[in-house]
Design a protein around this motif. Structure first.
Motif, short mmCIF file in Angstrom:
data_model
loop_
_atom_site.label_atom_id
_atom_site.label_comp_id
_atom_site.label_asym_id
_atom_site.label_seq_id
_atom_site.Cartn_x
_atom_site.Cartn_y
_atom_site.Cartn_z
N LEU A 4 37.52 71.54 43.23
CA LEU A 4 36.46 72.26 43.93
C LEU A 4 36.98 73.62 44.39
O LEU A 4 38.07 73.70 44.99
CB LEU A 4 35.99 71.45 45.14
N ASN A 25 37.79 69.99 49.86
CA ASN A 25 38.86 69.03 49.59
C ASN A 25 39.49 68.56 50.90
O ASN A 25 39.67 67.37 51.13
CB ASN A 25 39.95 69.68 48.72
N GLY A 77 48.37 71.22 33.94
CA GLY A 77 47.48 70.45 33.07
C GLY A 77 47.88 68.99 32.93
O GLY A 77 47.14 68.18 32.38
N ALA A 106 42.97 65.84 40.08
CA ALA A 106 44.13 66.55 39.53
C ALA A 106 44.79 67.34 40.65
O ALA A 106 44.17 67.63 41.67
CB ALA A 106 43.68 67.48 38.43
N ILE A 126 39.87 80.27 33.27
CA ILE A 126 39.66 79.67 31.94
C ILE A 126 38.38 78.82 31.88
O ILE A 126 38.14 78.12 30.90
CB ILE A 126 40.88 78.81 31.49
N ASN A 165 43.17 71.80 29.86
CA ASN A 165 43.81 70.53 29.53
C ASN A 165 43.18 69.42 30.39
O ASN A 165 43.21 69.50 31.62
CB ASN A 165 45.31 70.65 29.85
P1 NAI Z 1 44.37 76.59 39.76
O1 NAI Z 1 45.18 75.36 39.92
O2 NAI Z 1 42.92 76.42 39.56
O3 NAI Z 1 44.95 77.45 38.53
C1 NAI Z 1 46.28 77.94 38.49
C2 NAI Z 1 46.64 78.32 37.05
O4 NAI Z 1 46.81 77.12 36.29
C3 NAI Z 1 45.55 79.13 36.36
O5 NAI Z 1 46.15 80.07 35.52
C4 NAI Z 1 44.80 78.10 35.54
O6 NAI Z 1 44.19 78.61 34.38
C5 NAI Z 1 45.92 77.10 35.19
N1 NAI Z 1 45.36 75.74 35.07
C6 NAI Z 1 44.92 74.95 36.09
N2 NAI Z 1 44.46 73.81 35.61
C7 NAI Z 1 44.60 73.85 34.27
C8 NAI Z 1 44.29 72.94 33.22
N3 NAI Z 1 43.73 71.73 33.44
N4 NAI Z 1 44.55 73.32 31.94
C9 NAI Z 1 45.12 74.51 31.69
N5 NAI Z 1 45.44 75.41 32.64
C10 NAI Z 1 45.18 75.08 33.91
O7 NAI Z 1 44.68 77.50 41.03
P2 NAI Z 1 43.91 78.80 41.56
O8 NAI Z 1 43.44 79.64 40.42
O9 NAI Z 1 44.80 79.37 42.55
O10 NAI Z 1 42.67 78.20 42.34
C11 NAI Z 1 41.32 78.22 41.84
C12 NAI Z 1 40.42 77.51 42.83
O11 NAI Z 1 40.72 76.11 42.88
C13 NAI Z 1 40.55 78.01 44.27
O12 NAI Z 1 39.23 78.13 44.78
C14 NAI Z 1 41.31 76.92 44.98
O13 NAI Z 1 40.98 76.84 46.34
C15 NAI Z 1 40.82 75.69 44.24
N6 NAI Z 1 41.75 74.55 44.29
C16 NAI Z 1 41.18 73.31 44.38
C17 NAI Z 1 41.96 72.19 44.38
C18 NAI Z 1 41.30 70.85 44.44
O14 NAI Z 1 40.10 70.74 44.19
N7 NAI Z 1 42.02 69.81 44.78
C19 NAI Z 1 43.43 72.28 44.29
C20 NAI Z 1 43.92 73.62 44.14
C21 NAI Z 1 43.10 74.71 44.16
#
Ligand code: NAI
Length: 335
Positions: A69, A81, A243, A259, A267, A274
């Motif tokens: 989220l 979260n 991922g 996750a 992306i 992934n």
């Molecule tokens: P993020 O974890 O979404 O992404 C960090 C990097 O990892 C990005 O370059 C992304 O493309 C890559 N990545 C993440 N998951 C991937 C997957 N399954 N496959 C391939 N590449 C992947 O962290 P970011 O960008 O700092 O946060 C985005 C949003 O997500 C924010 O609003 C944050 O608050 C939220 N968030 C939510 C979490 C949850 O729901 N438990 C945990 C961490 C962040």
């Protein structure tokens, strides 16, 4: 038939959640999903990132599988979260880091678990500006004996049940003598009840460095909220990235599986994420509800697809990668 709440999530959430549901259903486990929206999707629909019916659903099912989220940075609504973890008192966040054969990574044979205190510490959200100019901001970090004790008990019990040898208590009690000092003291008190498990403690900064240069020395790490959040992303980077990193939020009555990664807006909508982190969170969920055999089969199928390295997403392979749904199909084919 199990009844489980499904929150698909924001960004890449819906696509990886759809694949995860397909994989779980292909394993033969019978689940009635209660599909509800939270986060940005819920704001669009209900003007509320955490509508009451989402809470009601989880109160009934006691188990949820949740896509990531989005939380706006610096302003806007507070993390859904964090709100869910508080609402259901999900005090232990279990984040395993495991090497998979065939995945390009810095190390092989890593098998460690970070257990993070999930309801207090620096994530209480108690913060405000002082004065009219918004030049000074102040926050309150809370550490309690109860919160520290229950997460330490979870970590040592987990280590004992899983036949693990060592628990490292990670802290910053040299600087934060009261809050971190309390966590460290209580965790050692709990450790004393488990003489068969080796225990040591280490300061967070040194832990981060040691994780990068010699991760094999770690088995189970127990730590406070913010440190556990950061260390688990770091640890995922040692074995192939976010991922592949699943997580479980565990309470006394309720558990939410997700996750480690976020909604990856960079992306989203491209069918390149992934799906394995959420699928592996689904595996942990199946074990939690007693579907141990199906969980094992899904984990084996994921491992086989990763080992072959053919039908994997772009985070794991520069050329010839497949999409999210294709990787899901490859896992289902192995099942
Ligand atoms: P993020 O974890 O979404 O992404 C960090 C990097 O990892 C990005 O370059 C992304 O493309 C890559 N990545 C993440 N998951 C991937 C997957 N399954 N496959 C391939 N590449 C992947 O962290 P970011 O960008 O700092 O946060 C985005 C949003 O997500 C924010 O609003 C944050 O608050 C939220 N968030 C939510 C979490 C949850 O729901 N438990 C945990 C961490 C962040």
């Amino acid at each position: 038939m199990h009844k489980i709440t499904l929150i698909a999530g924001d960004g890449i959430g819906p696509s990886i959640a759809e694949v995860t549901v397909r994989v779980i259903e292909a394993s033969g486990v019978k689940i009635e999903w209660d599909r509800v929206d939270a986060g940005l999707t819920a704001i669009d629909k209900y003007k509320d990132p955490l509508p009451p019916h989402v809470i009601e659903s989880i109160k009934k099912t006691k188990i949820a599988l949740k896509g990531p989220l989005t939380t706006p940075v610096g302003s806007g609504f507070r993390s859904v979260n964090v709100a869910l973890r508080k609402e259901f008192d999900l005090y232990a966040n279990v984040r395993p880091t495991k090497s998979f054969e065939g995945v390009p990574s810095r190390y092989s044979d890593i098998d460690l678990v970070i257990i993070r205190e999930n309801t207090e510490g620096l994530y209480t959200g108690i913060e405000h500006f002082i004065g009219a100019n918004e030049d000074i901001a102040e926050m309150v970090g809370i550490v309690t004996r109860t919160g520290s004790q229950r997460v330490a008990e979870y970590a040592f019990e987990f280590a004992w049940k899983q036949g693990r040898k060592k628990v490292t208590i990670v802290h910053k009690a040299n600087i934060l003598k009261y809050t971190q000092g309390l966590f460290l003291k209580v965790a050692h008190e709990v450790a004393a009840r488990y003489p068969e498990i080796d225990v040591n403690d280490r300061i967070i900064d040194n832990t981060a460095m040691q994780l990068v240069i010699n991760p094999h020395q770690y088995d189970v790490i127990v730590t406070t909220n913010l440190f556990g959040d950061i260390l688990s992303d770091l640890a995922s980077g040692l074995v192939g990235g976010l991922g592949l990193a699943p997580g479980a939020n565990i309470g006394f009555e309720t558990a939410i599986f997700e996750a480690v990664h976020g909604s990856a807006p960079d992306i989203a909508g491209k069918n390149i994420a992934n799906p394995c982190a959420l699928i592996l969170a689904g595996v942990a969920m199946l074990r939690h509800i007693g579907e141990v055999e199906a969980a094992g089969r899904i984990e084996t199928a994921v491992s086989a697809v990763l080992k072959e390295g053919k039908a994997v997403t772009a985070d794991l392979k520069k050329q010839g990668a497949v999409g999210t749904s294709e990787m899901g199909e490859a896992i289902i084919a192995k099942l």
